[in-house]
Enzyme design. Structure first.
Site, short mmCIF file in Angstrom:
data_model
loop_
_atom_site.label_atom_id
_atom_site.label_comp_id
_atom_site.label_asym_id
_atom_site.label_seq_id
_atom_site.Cartn_x
_atom_site.Cartn_y
_atom_site.Cartn_z
N CYS A 1 -16.44 -33.06 -3.34
CA CYS A 1 -15.74 -34.32 -3.12
C CYS A 1 -15.50 -34.55 -1.63
O CYS A 1 -15.15 -33.63 -0.89
CB CYS A 1 -14.39 -34.30 -3.86
SG CYS A 1 -14.56 -34.36 -5.65
N ASP B 1 -3.69 -32.11 -5.51
CA ASP B 1 -4.42 -32.73 -6.62
C ASP B 1 -3.53 -33.61 -7.49
O ASP B 1 -4.02 -34.46 -8.22
CB ASP B 1 -5.06 -31.65 -7.49
CG ASP B 1 -6.11 -30.84 -6.76
OD1 ASP B 1 -5.72 -29.89 -6.05
OD2 ASP B 1 -7.30 -31.17 -6.86
#
Length: 441
Positions: free
Chosen positions: A121, A311
């Site tokens: 990512c 996250d």
């Protein structure tokens, strides 16, 4: 051409979703199987892309991987491990950062390793400098070649005294996977101590490793000449659990997350309650729901464990867009994690990003010109939009924003979600989401 999701928003998500083994543990436990001289059994394995990538990498290196068709458990036999061609590794792992963690185990088992250029990512630099320096400290030779890096240890790997300038999860995993069979004692200061790290230590201890987690982020590893296989059930994915919790809050829904573990979610649950979300804990999971009434703004800083996970912040930012007042989120783990807010702003969210540290203490990004603080004002009415998913957690945030928004959203790049969310579209369907898929499900 990937899948295109057409979402009709405004429907509360209600029902039950199961979460299985953690994305941040399972691939690393699979790599650990290379260290054993007998088969390993890993249970509670999710069906996600990262598992498929590591399965392919292990098979390329001669590991026999067998999946139980009913339980999904993985049996991994490393007894015929071998060197793999660099072009094959690159073909299977070009979009994953897992190959760097194969280095220590491969050098112990076959004497060398090759890693291709790394993907993943695009949320920050995530340099592999820590990894390479750690390997050099063990006595490895690191050679840059076209398309990747070759690593060898002609004199074997030796224990070392190491100090991380930042408690990097990946670097800590690298040290653990390398030190357990290195000759002598390794002491790692400044280590990450996330639950997934402790579960990896549990895996290695089952294999015969001697590892002590001391105070002040110090891990001590006494190298052993050989390890056996393991039998281990992976801890549940706390990131997926927190994501579904945010989805319940944003859509004014009610979701029971089967397998969610309260202890690993303590920091998240405190923030969730402060915002105005509600939850009920039982032995099998946690029910998350919007109890009605307003949501509260707050000031939030991400941090390494036991702090508030990076996250968790992206899906929660969507919820904060619905809070009454001004919230501040200071990101201290990844420098470019607020890129996902562009799509939320197009949907009507009132979010401003800043280069200054807007939290209680300055962080390592404060003088580096990164947009790492966000000011979110609410509540606002979100509206459907065209969205291209940029990364795993940001993508989940976009999807739950679309599910809560007025009107229709068209979402592309959904495949990124499969890296960390098992059967994602099936779970959405089971929760009553109103959507169509074009291009395959």
């Amino acid at each position: 051409m990937g899948s295109v999701l057409t979402i009709r928003g405004g429907v509360p998500l209600t029902g039950k979703v199961p979460v299985r083994g953690a994305k941040n543990l399972v691939p690393k436990a699979m790599v650990a199987a290379l260290l054993g001289n007998s088969p390993s059994l890993l249970r509670n394995v999710p069906e996600i892309k990262d598992v498929d990538v590591v399965t392919s990498l292990l098979k390329l290196h001669g590991v026999e991987v067998t999946k139980d068709p009913v339980t999904g458990d993985l049996l991994m036999d490393p007894q015929n491990a071998k060197t793999a061609a660099s072009r094959d590794i690159d073909a299977h792992a070009g979009d994953s950062r897992i190959p760097i963690l194969l280095c220590g185990p491969l050098m112990h088992s076959i004497g060398e390793a090759f890693i291709p250029d790394l993907g993943g990512c695009k949320i920050g630099d995530r340099p592999i400098d820590y990894h390479l320096q750690m390997l050099r400290n063990f006595g490895a030779l690191v050679e840059k070649r076209p398309g990747g890096i070759a690593i060898s240890a002609p004199k074997g790997l030796k224990g070392a005294k190491l100090d991380l300038p930042y408690p990097s999860v990946g670097a800590t995993e690298q040290v653990l996977l390398t030190a357990v069979r290195a000759e002598g004692i390794t002491e790692l200061s400044g280590a990450a101590v996330e639950p997934e790290i402790l579960d990896l230590i549990a895996v290695l201890q089952k294999m015969g490793a001697i590892i002590t987690v001391q105070t002040d982020r110090v891990i001590r590893i006494e190298g052993v000449p050989e390890l056996t296989g393991y039998n281990h059930r992976a801890l549940p994915d706390r990131n997926e659990a927190a994501s579904w919790a945010s989805a319940a809050l944003v859509t004014k829904g009610d979701i029971y997350v089967e397998g969610a573990n309260q202890q690993d979610l303590t920091a998240f649950l405190n923030i969730y309650r402060k915002i105005g979300g509600a939850f009920d804990v039982d032995d099998d999971g946690i029910r998350f729901y919007h109890p009605g009434g307003k949501l509260n703004p707050l000031v939030l800083e991400t941090d390494v464990h036991p702090g508030f996970m990076t996250d968790w912040q992206q899906p929660l930012v969507v919820a904060l867009s619905q809070a009454e007042g001004v919230s501040i989120v200071h990101e201290t783990v990844y420098e470019n994690r607020f890129g996902f807010t562009d799509a939320l702003i197009r949907m009507g969210a009132n979010i401003q990003v800043h280069r200054e540290c807007l939290g209680s203490i300055p962080c390592r990004f404060g003088q580096r010109n990164f947009l790492h603080s966000a000011v979110i004002s609410g509540p606002v009415k979100l509206k459907g939009a065209e969205i291209d998913i940029p990364d795993l957690r940001g993508g989940f945030s976009h999807l739950i924003a679309a599910l809560a928004a007025e009107g229709t959203s068209r979402v592309t790049g959904v495949e990124l979600i499969n890296r960390g969310y098992e059967h994602f579209l099936d779970k959405l369907e089971g929760l009553g989401a109103d959507f169509d898929v074009a291009g395959g499900k």
